[in-house]
Design a protein around this motif. Structure first.
Motif, PDB file in Angstrom:
ATOM      1  N   HIS A 231      71.177  22.829  53.703  1.00 59.46           N
ATOM      2  CA  HIS A 231      69.887  23.618  53.345  1.00 59.46           C
ATOM      3  C   HIS A 231      70.093  25.111  54.213  1.00 59.46           C
ATOM      4  O   HIS A 231      69.021  25.770  54.046  1.00 59.46           O
TER       5      HIS A 231
ATOM      6  N   ILE B 139      68.869  31.947  57.034  1.00 58.46           N
ATOM      7  CA  ILE B 139      67.945  31.604  55.823  1.00 58.46           C
ATOM      8  C   ILE B 139      68.028  30.052  55.950  1.00 58.46           C
ATOM      9  O   ILE B 139      68.976  29.543  55.924  1.00 58.46           O
TER      10      ILE B 139
ATOM     11  N   LEU C 285      66.267  26.826  53.560  1.00 60.38           N
ATOM     12  CA  LEU C 285      65.292  26.434  52.379  1.00 60.38           C
ATOM     13  C   LEU C 285      64.581  25.188  52.703  1.00 60.38           C
ATOM     14  O   LEU C 285      64.989  24.193  53.368  1.00 60.38           O
TER      15      LEU C 285
ATOM     16  N   GLU D 131      61.287  26.977  49.078  1.00 67.02           N
ATOM     17  CA  GLU D 131      61.126  28.468  49.341  1.00 67.02           C
ATOM     18  C   GLU D 131      61.918  28.743  50.754  1.00 67.02           C
ATOM     19  O   GLU D 131      62.392  27.896  51.439  1.00 67.02           O
ATOM     20  N   GLU D 132      62.489  30.305  50.832  1.00 65.21           N
ATOM     21  CA  GLU D 132      63.067  30.722  51.933  1.00 65.21           C
ATOM     22  C   GLU D 132      62.350  30.982  53.088  1.00 65.21           C
ATOM     23  O   GLU D 132      61.354  31.232  53.232  1.00 65.21           O
ATOM     24  N   CYS D 133      62.923  30.417  54.219  1.00 64.77           N
ATOM     25  CA  CYS D 133      62.465  30.379  55.474  1.00 64.77           C
ATOM     26  C   CYS D 133      63.449  31.212  56.326  1.00 64.77           C
ATOM     27  O   CYS D 133      64.588  30.965  56.521  1.00 64.77           O
ATOM     28  N   HIS D 134      62.939  32.318  57.027  1.00 68.02           N
ATOM     29  CA  HIS D 134      63.892  33.299  57.818  1.00 68.02           C
ATOM     30  C   HIS D 134      64.029  32.746  59.265  1.00 68.02           C
ATOM     31  O   HIS D 134      62.937  32.722  59.798  1.00 68.02           O
TER      32      HIS D 134
END
Length: 339
Positions: free
Chosen positions: A198, A205, A207, A217-220
């Motif tokens: 992920h 990034i 996921l 959802e994307e998490c930076h």
């Protein structure tokens, strides 16, 4: 007008069959005993007549509503003790005060938050679902008062003390997990579900699987965390942070805090709560915090995380330095005007 009769099928199971109020009825009575079948058939006929005469409100029970609610995807957690207390009860006979009393009796030592979460909310959800189907009228059930506790965001100093201790204890996965939650606002359950596949370190990034919505959802992530993850031992298909549940992370955090000589702060408070509070304090807008932390509405962010320390002094200083410009004094002529 024709009624219902109990008739056995080839498999020996009795069915209630016939016509009632112009409607053709065929319902399994789930018994092979003639006497029991006749009794059940009579009860079912009486129920149908009652429904025909007075509507759904006169016959629908809490159990029926709860089953329908769960079949529609409703949360089954906390419903079992409520089903036992409201067994056989018609929806129309349940009052708001009775719901509150039942919650108190099931959880006699529970706080207001517990009574609301495990008693009021699930009961209200079932009755609201039933009302939507026309089985009853909506019921306004008031919540128990909840004492709000002040949550304090953890500082960079706290994080550094925790991470240093975890590294010394050879727990790099735990150090990375806590840093990840603090810098992204991810929930501890979300952190526990992350797998190496992920993670996209090149784009920084990760996921996140949102199980409630069934979405990703994307998490930076920060460069600091990217470097730490790049040096973290990983196994494909295994949890990225080495813990398969939130409980494992929480227990390890308590032990590390004790050895580090710092107060234990729950994963939610040191992660999601601190992320929002610190981001707002650093000047991020509410919209940026919502998007970065994956909140759906601004209300929770504003009410829970938008703390304003020294607000009065801060505003006064703004008036002093920015908003109020000193008035220019103009000299007033005195005496006779010069020729």
């Amino acid at each position: 007008m024709a009624g219902l009769k109990a008739k056995a099928r080839s498999n020996g199971i009795y069915y209630a069959t016939g016509t009632l109020a112009g409607e053709r009825i065929r319902k399994s009575l789930r018994t092979r005993e003639k006497r029991q079948a006749d009794e059940l058939c009579a009860l079912h006929e009486a129920k149908l007549w009652k429904r025909h005469s007075y509507g759904e409100k006169a016959v629908r029970t809490f159990e029926e509503a709860a089953v329908s609610y769960m079949e529609a995807g409703g949360e089954a957690r906390f419903l079992q003790p409520l089903l036992r207390r409201f067994k056989g009860r018609l929806l129309g006979s349940i009052t708001p005060e009775e719901v509150r009393q039942v919650a108190r009796s099931i959880y006699p030592t529970g706080t207001g938050a517990t009574l609301n979460r495990q008693g009021i909310v699930p009961t209200r959800a079932v009755i609201t679902h039933a009302a939507g189907r026309g089985w009853c009228v909506p019921l306004a059930i008031g919540n128990f008062p909840v004492k709000k506790t002040l949550r304090i965001a953890v500082s960079r100093e706290w994080i550094d003390a925790f991470v240093d201790r975890a590294d010394d204890d050879q727990l790099p996965h735990l150090a990375a997990a806590v840093l990840f939650m603090w810098q992204t606002g991810a929930r501890v359950s979300e952190a526990a579900r992350i797998l190496p596949e992920h993670v996209n370190l090149a784009d920084r990034i990760i996921l996140l699987e949102r199980t409630k919505e069934g979405e990703w959802e994307e998490c930076h992530i920060t460069r600091e965390l990217m470097i730490r993850l790049a040096n973290l031992p990983q196994t494909e298909g295994k949890p990225l942070f080495g813990y398969s549940s939130r409980f494992g992370i929480t227990l390890r955090m308590k032990a590390v805090c004790r050895r580090a000589g710092i107060d234990f702060v729950s994963p939610h408070q040191s992660g999601r709560h601190s992320y929002a509070t610190n981001a707002l304090a650093m000047g991020a807008t509410v919209k940026e915090v919502m998007d970065g932390g994956r909140w759906k509405t601004a209300r929770l962010v504003l009410e829970t995380y938008a703390h304003s320390e020294r607000a009065g002094r801060s505003i006064a200083d703004r008036f002093d330095t920015e908003l109020v410009q000193p008035k220019q004094q103009t000299a007033q002529p005195t005496g006779k005007k010069a020729k």
